[in-house]
Structure formats: structure tokens, C-alpha cells
Motif scaffolding. Structure first.
Motif, PDB file in Angstrom:
ATOM      1  N   PRO A   1      10.581   6.138   3.597  1.00  0.00           N
ATOM      2  CA  PRO A   1       9.448   6.398   2.703  1.00  0.00           C
ATOM      3  C   PRO A   1       9.233   5.309   1.662  1.00  0.00           C
ATOM      4  O   PRO A   1       8.084   5.047   1.272  1.00  0.00           O
ATOM      5  CB  PRO A   1       9.809   7.737   2.052  1.00  0.00           C
ATOM      6  N   SER A   2      10.293   4.647   1.213  1.00  0.00           N
ATOM      7  CA  SER A   2      10.138   3.597   0.204  1.00  0.00           C
ATOM      8  C   SER A   2       9.583   2.309   0.797  1.00  0.00           C
ATOM      9  O   SER A   2       9.121   1.433   0.054  1.00  0.00           O
ATOM     10  CB  SER A   2      11.477   3.306  -0.478  1.00  0.00           C
ATOM     11  N   GLY A   3       9.629   2.173   2.122  1.00  0.00           N
ATOM     12  CA  GLY A   3       9.119   0.975   2.764  1.00  0.00           C
ATOM     13  C   GLY A   3       9.718  -0.273   2.148  1.00  0.00           C
ATOM     14  O   GLY A   3      10.928  -0.389   1.983  1.00  0.00           O
ATOM     15  N   ALA A   4       8.841  -1.209   1.764  1.00  0.00           N
ATOM     16  CA  ALA A   4       9.291  -2.458   1.148  1.00  0.00           C
ATOM     17  C   ALA A   4       9.236  -2.408  -0.373  1.00  0.00           C
ATOM     18  O   ALA A   4       9.415  -3.436  -1.031  1.00  0.00           O
ATOM     19  CB  ALA A   4       8.432  -3.617   1.652  1.00  0.00           C
ATOM     20  N   ALA A   5       9.006  -1.221  -0.928  1.00  0.00           N
ATOM     21  CA  ALA A   5       8.897  -1.091  -2.380  1.00  0.00           C
ATOM     22  C   ALA A   5      10.251  -0.781  -3.005  1.00  0.00           C
ATOM     23  O   ALA A   5      11.043  -0.027  -2.443  1.00  0.00           O
ATOM     24  CB  ALA A   5       7.910   0.017  -2.735  1.00  0.00           C
ATOM     25  N   PRO A   6      10.528  -1.330  -4.178  1.00  0.00           N
ATOM     26  CA  PRO A   6      11.757  -0.973  -4.882  1.00  0.00           C
ATOM     27  C   PRO A   6      11.614   0.373  -5.582  1.00  0.00           C
ATOM     28  O   PRO A   6      10.501   0.891  -5.748  1.00  0.00           O
ATOM     29  CB  PRO A   6      11.895  -2.099  -5.919  1.00  0.00           C
ATOM     30  N   ALA A   7      12.732   0.929  -5.989  1.00  0.00           N
ATOM     31  CA  ALA A   7      12.694   2.163  -6.777  1.00  0.00           C
ATOM     32  C   ALA A   7      12.096   1.872  -8.149  1.00  0.00           C
ATOM     33  O   ALA A   7      12.373   0.837  -8.758  1.00  0.00           O
ATOM     34  CB  ALA A   7      14.103   2.721  -6.929  1.00  0.00           C
TER      35      ALA A   7
ATOM     36  N   THR B   1       4.931  13.708   0.249  1.00  0.00           N
ATOM     37  CA  THR B   1       5.904  12.636   0.060  1.00  0.00           C
ATOM     38  C   THR B   1       5.163  11.312  -0.035  1.00  0.00           C
ATOM     39  O   THR B   1       4.305  11.008   0.799  1.00  0.00           O
ATOM     40  CB  THR B   1       6.910  12.580   1.218  1.00  0.00           C
ATOM     41  N   LYS B   2       5.512  10.512  -1.033  1.00  0.00           N
ATOM     42  CA  LYS B   2       4.881   9.209  -1.194  1.00  0.00           C
ATOM     43  C   LYS B   2       5.551   8.200  -0.284  1.00  0.00           C
ATOM     44  O   LYS B   2       6.770   8.057  -0.279  1.00  0.00           O
ATOM     45  CB  LYS B   2       4.986   8.750  -2.647  1.00  0.00           C
ATOM     46  N   LEU B   3       4.737   7.501   0.507  1.00  0.00           N
ATOM     47  CA  LEU B   3       5.233   6.487   1.425  1.00  0.00           C
ATOM     48  C   LEU B   3       4.624   5.135   1.063  1.00  0.00           C
ATOM     49  O   LEU B   3       3.429   5.045   0.754  1.00  0.00           O
ATOM     50  CB  LEU B   3       4.847   6.815   2.870  1.00  0.00           C
ATOM     51  N   TYR B   4       5.445   4.092   1.126  1.00  0.00           N
ATOM     52  CA  TYR B   4       4.981   2.725   0.922  1.00  0.00           C
ATOM     53  C   TYR B   4       4.997   1.976   2.244  1.00  0.00           C
ATOM     54  O   TYR B   4       5.814   2.267   3.130  1.00  0.00           O
ATOM     55  CB  TYR B   4       5.872   1.988  -0.076  1.00  0.00           C
ATOM     56  N   SER B   5       4.132   0.987   2.348  1.00  0.00           N
ATOM     57  CA  SER B   5       4.102   0.177   3.563  1.00  0.00           C
ATOM     58  C   SER B   5       5.426  -0.553   3.740  1.00  0.00           C
ATOM     59  O   SER B   5       6.098  -0.929   2.771  1.00  0.00           O
ATOM     60  CB  SER B   5       2.944  -0.822   3.516  1.00  0.00           C
ATOM     61  N   THR B   6       5.808  -0.731   4.980  1.00  0.00           N
ATOM     62  CA  THR B   6       7.109  -1.324   5.288  1.00  0.00           C
ATOM     63  C   THR B   6       7.135  -2.828   5.108  1.00  0.00           C
ATOM     64  O   THR B   6       8.200  -3.443   5.145  1.00  0.00           O
ATOM     65  CB  THR B   6       7.529  -0.977   6.727  1.00  0.00           C
ATOM     66  N   ALA B   7       5.971  -3.434   4.922  1.00  0.00           N
ATOM     67  CA  ALA B   7       5.882  -4.871   4.678  1.00  0.00           C
ATOM     68  C   ALA B   7       4.729  -5.118   3.712  1.00  0.00           C
ATOM     69  O   ALA B   7       3.773  -4.340   3.652  1.00  0.00           O
ATOM     70  CB  ALA B   7       5.658  -5.646   5.980  1.00  0.00           C
ATOM     71  N   PRO B   8       4.793  -6.214   2.935  1.00  0.00           N
ATOM     72  CA  PRO B   8       3.730  -6.508   1.982  1.00  0.00           C
ATOM     73  C   PRO B   8       2.658  -7.419   2.567  1.00  0.00           C
ATOM     74  O   PRO B   8       2.862  -8.088   3.588  1.00  0.00           O
ATOM     75  CB  PRO B   8       4.478  -7.222   0.857  1.00  0.00           C
TER      76      PRO B   8
ATOM     77  N   LEU C   1       0.829  -1.192   0.000  1.00  0.00           N
ATOM     78  CA  LEU C   1       0.000   0.000   0.000  1.00  0.00           C
ATOM     79  C   LEU C   1       0.868   1.247   0.000  1.00  0.00           C
ATOM     80  O   LEU C   1       2.013   1.227   0.454  1.00  0.00           O
ATOM     81  CB  LEU C   1      -0.935  -0.005   1.208  1.00  0.00           C
ATOM     82  N   TRP C   2       0.319   2.331  -0.529  1.00  0.00           N
ATOM     83  CA  TRP C   2       1.041   3.603  -0.515  1.00  0.00           C
ATOM     84  C   TRP C   2       0.086   4.727  -0.115  1.00  0.00           C
ATOM     85  O   TRP C   2      -1.132   4.619  -0.244  1.00  0.00           O
ATOM     86  CB  TRP C   2       1.689   3.914  -1.869  1.00  0.00           C
ATOM     87  N   THR C   3       0.681   5.794   0.368  1.00  0.00           N
ATOM     88  CA  THR C   3      -0.078   6.977   0.740  1.00  0.00           C
ATOM     89  C   THR C   3       0.815   8.188   0.523  1.00  0.00           C
ATOM     90  O   THR C   3       1.976   8.067   0.115  1.00  0.00           O
ATOM     91  CB  THR C   3      -0.555   6.885   2.201  1.00  0.00           C
ATOM     92  N   PHE C   4       0.276   9.376   0.767  1.00  0.00           N
ATOM     93  CA  PHE C   4       1.060  10.614   0.717  1.00  0.00           C
ATOM     94  C   PHE C   4       0.975  11.316   2.065  1.00  0.00           C
ATOM     95  O   PHE C   4      -0.114  11.454   2.629  1.00  0.00           O
ATOM     96  CB  PHE C   4       0.551  11.558  -0.375  1.00  0.00           C
ATOM     97  N   VAL C   5       2.108  11.764   2.549  1.00  0.00           N
ATOM     98  CA  VAL C   5       2.180  12.556   3.764  1.00  0.00           C
ATOM     99  C   VAL C   5       3.109  13.738   3.492  1.00  0.00           C
ATOM    100  O   VAL C   5       4.263  13.547   3.093  1.00  0.00           O
ATOM    101  CB  VAL C   5       2.715  11.733   4.958  1.00  0.00           C
TER     102      VAL C   5
END
Length: 245
Positions: free
Chosen positions: A142-148, A114-121, A107-111
Motif C-alpha cells: 500500500p505504501s508503494g514508493a512513498a515513505p511513511a 486503505t490509502k495506496l501509493y503508486s509503486t513508482a514515481p 499518485l495515491w488513491t483509496f481502495v
């Protein structure tokens, strides 16, 4: 009353484009919705936190990570109220590159813009249409568990300038390596694609700063791009048109 971080209305255009009927199989070219089997999507709900506190946000989206690729697969972009959220995520029959057995959902959100991804899938549930997931977001990660990824979106046309319909498959290639896949999607004001192109940390051959070429339903596009592994600046979404050669 809770204090809710809000993104300005001038944020990435593709967020607004996806807020309506965004999925290839959710709408057809006319006014009648296409039929999609219920198993082609899951509904996820739970409590989202930001730095350990309940999240309040205007936007919540989802990407599916599968076979090294990352594809936007939310069926709408809801908000989050005091941590509580409900979001529908598409399966592969509803969108190219979306969920199936063995896939994962981030999941992702904006704060504060800044775009933030969840730290785990969340693992894609092997059965059923519902899943419980309590995503955690971190301003320190902010990238959490997501790749660039490189984010691209825009309209898609055939060689005669006719807009191609919902369901048209778009692939991003670096050399002979597929580094991104998506479908054309439709809303009241926009018909186009939203694509994430991964880098070498996800798939060997998806080289950073290399030239990206595109296939539209298997036919080459005339345009090329560069895999910079960064999202475009706010407001730049929806600006990269693709045309079949």
C-alpha cells in the motif's frame, strides 16, 4: 457496468476540502482567481492499474517528493474510470514544496478505505506542461514508493485569532530540521493547510515519535505535535489548528 471500489463519505475530511479550489495560488482571499503561469503546473494522464487490473476509484491525488520532503500538490481530486485518469499537479510557484526540476510525483488513491501509493514515481518533466504516466498500485504494497509520513491539516490563525490567507507558508520542524512544508489553501468551505511530515528514512533528524514544532510564514506557532508517521483516523483531517505565537 464496471464494479468500482468506493470510499465511504466519512473518509478523511481533507480529501473533501481539497476537492474544490485547494491551491494557494489558485484562489485569492476574494472571489477572483489569482493568476498562475501555466508552467507552474503539469497535467498528467495515463492508465492506472491495481494488482494488474484497470483501476476504478473515486479519488486520485498526488504528492511531490523533493529534497526528501513529501508535499500534497494535486490541483483537484479526480476519479479514475476503468484505469483512465487525468490529474493536474502543481509546481513550486503554485504551492510551497511542489514540483520543480529534479522532483518526483507519486499518485495515491483509496481502495477499501486503505490509502495506496503508486509503486513508482513520475519524474517532474523538465519542459512542457504535460506528462504520460501509467501508475501501478498494489494491495500487497500500500505504501508503494512513498515513505511513511505524519499527515496533519487544519486552519491557520494569527495571534489575534484572524484566519491567515491562501499562500501562507507552513513548515514542520523537528529540532532544527525541516521535515515538512505546505501552503495554506482555499476552497468554498475551508481555508487551511495540508501537510506531510517525513521520518528518518527520508531526512536524517526527522525522528519518529519526536516533537514537531511549526513555523507560519517564518514565525513560531504555539502548537506542537508528535511525528508518529501515521495518518490520522478517517474523519480526523482538518482538526489540527495552528496559531502564530
Amino acid at each position: 457496468m464496471s464494479s468500482r471500489p468506493r470510499r465511504p463519505a466519512v473518509g478523511p475530511l481533507w480529501i473533501l476540502l481539497l476537492a474544490g479550489c485547494i491551491v494557494a495560488s489558485a484562489c485569492d482571499n476574494g472571489s477572483q482567481p489569482a493568476r498562475t503561469k501555466p508552467v507552474d503546473r503539469i497535467t498528467t494522464r495515463g492508465t492506472a492499474t491495481l494488482d494488474g487490473a484497470p483501476l476504478d476509484a473515486e479519488f486520485l491525488g498526488a504528492v511531490v517528493r523533493r529534497d526528501g520532503l513529501v508535499t500534497p500538490c494535486q490541483s483537484g481530486i479526480p476519479g479514475v474510470d476503468r484505469g483512465r485518469y487525468v490529474i493536474t499537479v502543481l509546481g513550486e510557484r503554485a504551492g510551497s514544496g511542489c514540483g520543480r526540476r529534479g522532483a518526483e510525483v507519486l499518485l495515491w488513491t483509496f481502495v477499501n478505505d486503505t490509502k495506496l501509493y503508486s509503486t513508482a514515481p513520475l519524474p517532474w518533466p523538465p519542459r512542457g506542461r504535460a506528462a504520460h504516466f501509467d501508475p501501478q498500485f498494489s494491495t500487497a504494497m500500500p505504501s508503494g514508493a512513498a515513505p511513511a509520513v505524519t499527515e496533519l491539516s487544519g486552519e491557520v490563525f494569527d495571534r489575534d485569532g484572524r484566519r491567515l490567507p491562501s499562500g501562507t507558508r507552513v513548515e514542520a520542524l523537528i529540532g532544527d530540521t525541516r521535515c515538512g512544508v505546505a501552503s495554506v489553501r482555499q476552497s468554498e468551505s475551508f481555508t487551511g493547510y495540508v501537510l506531510a511530515v517525513v521520518g528518518p528514512q527520508s531526512i536524517n533528524g526527522c525522528t519518529q515519535d519526536a516533537q514537531i514544532t511549526f513555523l507560519i510564514d517564518g514565525r513560531p506557532a504555539t502548537e506542537t505535535s508528535v511525528n508518529r508517521l501515521t495518518a490520522g483516523p478517517p474523519g480526523s483531517g482538518g482538526s489540527f489548528r495552528l496559531t502564530q505565537s
